[in-house]
Write a protein that holds these residues in place. Structure first.
Motif, PDB file in Angstrom:
ATOM      1  N   TYR A   1      33.270 -15.307 -39.070  1.00 53.05           N
ATOM      2  CA  TYR A   1      32.787 -14.157 -40.023  1.00 53.05           C
ATOM      3  C   TYR A   1      33.935 -13.914 -40.839  1.00 53.05           C
ATOM      4  N   LEU A   2      33.703 -13.201 -41.886  1.00 54.83           N
ATOM      5  CA  LEU A   2      34.802 -12.552 -42.933  1.00 54.83           C
ATOM      6  C   LEU A   2      35.515 -11.751 -42.050  1.00 54.83           C
ATOM      7  N   LYS A   3      35.291 -10.962 -41.889  1.00 57.74           N
ATOM      8  CA  LYS A   3      36.087  -9.698 -41.070  1.00 57.74           C
ATOM      9  C   LYS A   3      35.132  -8.640 -40.230  1.00 57.74           C
ATOM     10  N   ASP A   4      35.894  -8.472 -39.007  1.00 67.03           N
ATOM     11  CA  ASP A   4      35.534  -7.470 -38.035  1.00 67.03           C
ATOM     12  C   ASP A   4      34.158  -8.051 -37.666  1.00 67.03           C
ATOM     13  N   ASP A   5      33.809  -9.268 -37.302  1.00 66.48           N
ATOM     14  CA  ASP A   5      32.532  -9.965 -36.905  1.00 66.48           C
ATOM     15  C   ASP A   5      31.413  -9.525 -37.800  1.00 66.48           C
ATOM     16  N   GLU A   6      31.669  -9.483 -39.086  1.00 65.73           N
ATOM     17  CA  GLU A   6      30.654  -9.088 -40.210  1.00 65.73           C
ATOM     18  C   GLU A   6      30.837 -10.132 -41.239  1.00 65.73           C
ATOM     19  N   GLY A   7      29.888 -10.432 -41.985  1.00 66.49           N
ATOM     20  CA  GLY A   7      29.663 -11.437 -43.187  1.00 66.49           C
ATOM     21  C   GLY A   7      29.887 -12.843 -42.793  1.00 66.49           C
ATOM     22  N   PRO A   8      28.744 -13.760 -42.225  1.00 71.99           N
ATOM     23  CA  PRO A   8      29.057 -14.878 -41.874  1.00 71.99           C
ATOM     24  C   PRO A   8      29.761 -15.832 -42.890  1.00 71.99           C
ATOM     25  N   PRO A  19      50.017 -37.692 -55.504  1.00 67.31           N
ATOM     26  CA  PRO A  19      50.276 -37.921 -54.149  1.00 67.31           C
ATOM     27  C   PRO A  19      49.395 -38.646 -53.293  1.00 67.31           C
ATOM     28  N   ALA A  20      49.919 -39.695 -52.233  1.00 64.24           N
ATOM     29  CA  ALA A  20      49.079 -40.152 -51.411  1.00 64.24           C
ATOM     30  C   ALA A  20      48.375 -39.505 -50.652  1.00 64.24           C
ATOM     31  N   TYR A  21      48.849 -38.285 -50.133  1.00 68.04           N
ATOM     32  CA  TYR A  21      48.249 -37.580 -49.163  1.00 68.04           C
ATOM     33  C   TYR A  21      48.133 -36.169 -49.618  1.00 68.04           C
ATOM     34  N   LEU A  22      46.778 -35.553 -49.491  1.00 69.99           N
ATOM     35  CA  LEU A  22      46.571 -34.273 -49.910  1.00 69.99           C
ATOM     36  C   LEU A  22      45.731 -33.502 -48.740  1.00 69.99           C
ATOM     37  N   ARG A  23      45.933 -32.386 -48.644  1.00 70.71           N
ATOM     38  CA  ARG A  23      45.265 -31.265 -47.713  1.00 70.71           C
ATOM     39  C   ARG A  23      44.717 -30.031 -48.272  1.00 70.71           C
ATOM     40  N   THR A  24      43.415 -29.756 -48.451  1.00 68.75           N
ATOM     41  CA  THR A  24      42.970 -28.436 -49.033  1.00 68.75           C
ATOM     42  C   THR A  24      41.949 -27.696 -48.293  1.00 68.75           C
ATOM     43  N   ALA A  25      41.716 -26.483 -48.626  1.00 68.98           N
ATOM     44  CA  ALA A  25      40.891 -25.643 -47.842  1.00 68.98           C
ATOM     45  C   ALA A  25      39.992 -24.892 -48.452  1.00 68.98           C
ATOM     46  N   VAL A  26      38.696 -24.656 -48.064  1.00 66.17           N
ATOM     47  CA  VAL A  26      37.832 -23.915 -48.808  1.00 66.17           C
ATOM     48  C   VAL A  26      37.164 -22.689 -47.437  1.00 66.17           C
ATOM     49  N   LEU A  27      37.184 -21.560 -48.105  1.00 63.57           N
ATOM     50  CA  LEU A  27      36.451 -20.676 -47.414  1.00 63.57           C
ATOM     51  C   LEU A  27      35.053 -20.165 -47.849  1.00 63.57           C
ATOM     52  N   LEU A  28      34.105 -20.350 -47.240  1.00 62.96           N
ATOM     53  CA  LEU A  28      32.465 -20.018 -47.644  1.00 62.96           C
ATOM     54  C   LEU A  28      32.131 -18.620 -46.965  1.00 62.96           C
ATOM     55  N   ALA A  29      31.538 -17.927 -48.023  1.00 60.42           N
ATOM     56  CA  ALA A  29      30.559 -16.809 -47.354  1.00 60.42           C
ATOM     57  C   ALA A  29      29.197 -17.155 -47.435  1.00 60.42           C
ATOM     58  N   ARG A  30      28.479 -17.011 -46.366  1.00 64.89           N
ATOM     59  CA  ARG A  30      27.051 -17.248 -46.041  1.00 64.89           C
ATOM     60  C   ARG A  30      26.252 -16.127 -45.867  1.00 64.89           C
ATOM     61  N   GLU A  31      24.987 -16.487 -46.238  1.00 66.71           N
ATOM     62  CA  GLU A  31      23.839 -15.268 -46.173  1.00 66.71           C
ATOM     63  C   GLU A  31      23.557 -14.972 -44.727  1.00 66.71           C
ATOM     64  N   ASP A  32      23.251 -15.828 -43.826  1.00 67.29           N
ATOM     65  CA  ASP A  32      23.204 -15.689 -42.359  1.00 67.29           C
ATOM     66  C   ASP A  32      23.744 -16.387 -41.409  1.00 67.29           C
ATOM     67  N   LYS A  33      24.163 -15.804 -40.209  1.00 66.35           N
ATOM     68  CA  LYS A  33      24.984 -16.477 -39.488  1.00 66.35           C
ATOM     69  C   LYS A  33      24.246 -17.683 -38.722  1.00 66.35           C
ATOM     70  N   ASN A  34      22.992 -17.781 -38.913  1.00 65.75           N
ATOM     71  CA  ASN A  34      22.402 -19.113 -38.299  1.00 65.75           C
ATOM     72  C   ASN A  34      21.832 -19.960 -39.294  1.00 65.75           C
ATOM     73  N   ASP A  35      22.281 -19.929 -40.650  1.00 68.03           N
ATOM     74  CA  ASP A  35      21.969 -20.698 -41.665  1.00 68.03           C
ATOM     75  C   ASP A  35      22.766 -22.021 -41.720  1.00 68.03           C
ATOM     76  N   ASP A  36      21.700 -23.201 -41.569  1.00 68.53           N
ATOM     77  CA  ASP A  36      22.439 -24.369 -41.626  1.00 68.53           C
ATOM     78  C   ASP A  36      22.471 -24.751 -43.346  1.00 68.53           C
ATOM     79  N   PHE A  37      23.542 -25.655 -43.557  1.00 66.06           N
ATOM     80  CA  PHE A  37      23.940 -25.972 -44.892  1.00 66.06           C
ATOM     81  C   PHE A  37      24.370 -27.238 -45.075  1.00 66.06           C
ATOM     82  N   PHE A  38      24.523 -27.745 -46.439  1.00 62.27           N
ATOM     83  CA  PHE A  38      25.190 -29.004 -46.764  1.00 62.27           C
ATOM     84  C   PHE A  38      26.019 -29.329 -47.683  1.00 62.27           C
TER      85      PHE A  38
END
Length: 282
Positions: free
Chosen positions: A61-68, A197-216
């Motif tokens: 969740y985004l914050k306080d167990d709310e917002g998948p 660079p030969a090595y790179l690490r990145t990160a992404v934060l997603l907001a989802r509509e429903d806590k049980n929604d599968d996605f791709f």
């Protein structure tokens, strides 16, 4: 001689989502017995090897167990194999979609905007002839060190390795609604011609509509490299890789660190970002 070859070699753009050189017709597929959240996102082998692995997948969740929400961390390797070959630019794109509801929204990414790769010194103490000095060897050269991304300023961007990250609507897709695509472009130091660079690490934060929604998600990468051999060896139709399937109820991986799944928006994505000119973490 090698430097002369490197500078004089023609540059070719290799769209590794659609074409590649010998060995790049390898299609990355989901394991039929374990199709969810595959670790090996893509693998292309040839004069230029490009790999992407999924390091951490954290549903919560985004914050306080709310917002998948979902936090994703990726690791890239860019390896020239042929003599006098270097990769000068790389374009990376991840798009996220859902069949059951609204597409996930890309809320945050590491390396957003224009950033430059700066070396950070590692001080070592040297004792010689009874005298102790700090800052490296007897000649004053720093030993060791690591790399980190810093926000670009005008006086730095002329001669530096650069990354530009953005949050976008999908290219060639819908032109409305929340952005569901993360893109990065790596650009070599054009004066030093050291390649990306030969090595790179990145990160992404997603907001989802429903806590049980599968996605791709789908993945594209395009590299520009100077290749010292026949153009005919570079290109050939490559099958599209399978989409990466995510199940929102799976447990967090926690490979890099422990994440508070109730407050993913508080994770500093820039702390997760890394780069190195060797093929391992700094």
């Amino acid at each position: 001689m090698a430097e002369e070859l490197s500078n004089s070699a023609p540059f070719f753009e290799i769209g590794l989502s659609e074409a590649g050189d010998e060995g790049s017709d390898f299609r990355t597929q989901n394991d039929p017995s374990d199709p969810l959240q595959r670790r090996n996102i893509v693998e292309r082998r040839g004069a230029v090897d490009i790999r992407c692995n999924s390091i951490d997948v954290i549903h919560g969740y985004l914050k306080d167990d709310e917002g998948p929400a979902t936090l994703l961390v990726y690791e890239f390797q860019f390896d020239p194999r042929k003599k006098a070959t270097r990769i000068s630019t790389v374009d990376i794109e991840f798009s996220f979609s859902s069949d059951s509801g609204k597409d996930p929204e890309v809320l945050k990414i590491s390396n957003k905007g224009r950033m430059v790769l700066e070396r950070t010194s590692q001080t070592e103490t040297i004792t010689k002839g009874g005298e102790t000095t700090a800052g490296g060897n007897a000649s004053g050269v720093d030993l060791g060190g690591s790399w980190k991304w810093e926000k670009a300023i005008s006086r730095q961007t002329k001669d530096a390795t650069t990354i530009v990250g953005s949050i976008d609507l999908p290219h060639g897709g819908r032109n409305y609604g929340a952005p569901n695509t993360a893109t990065w472009t790596l650009i070599e130091n054009q004066t030093m011609k050291t390649g990306v660079p030969a090595y790179l690490r990145t990160a992404v934060l997603l907001a989802r509509e429903d806590k049980n929604d599968d996605f791709f998600s789908t993945f594209k990468v395009k590299a520009k490299a100077n290749i010292m051999y026949e153009v005919a060896q570079l290109f050939g139709r490559t099958p599209k890789d399978d989409p990466i399937m995510y199940k929102a109820t799976l447990l967090p991986t926690n490979k890099l660190r422990y994440y508070d799944t109730s407050a993913l928006v508080e994770v500093d994505l820039q702390e997760l970002a890394q780069a190195s000119f060797t093929n391992y973490e700094s």
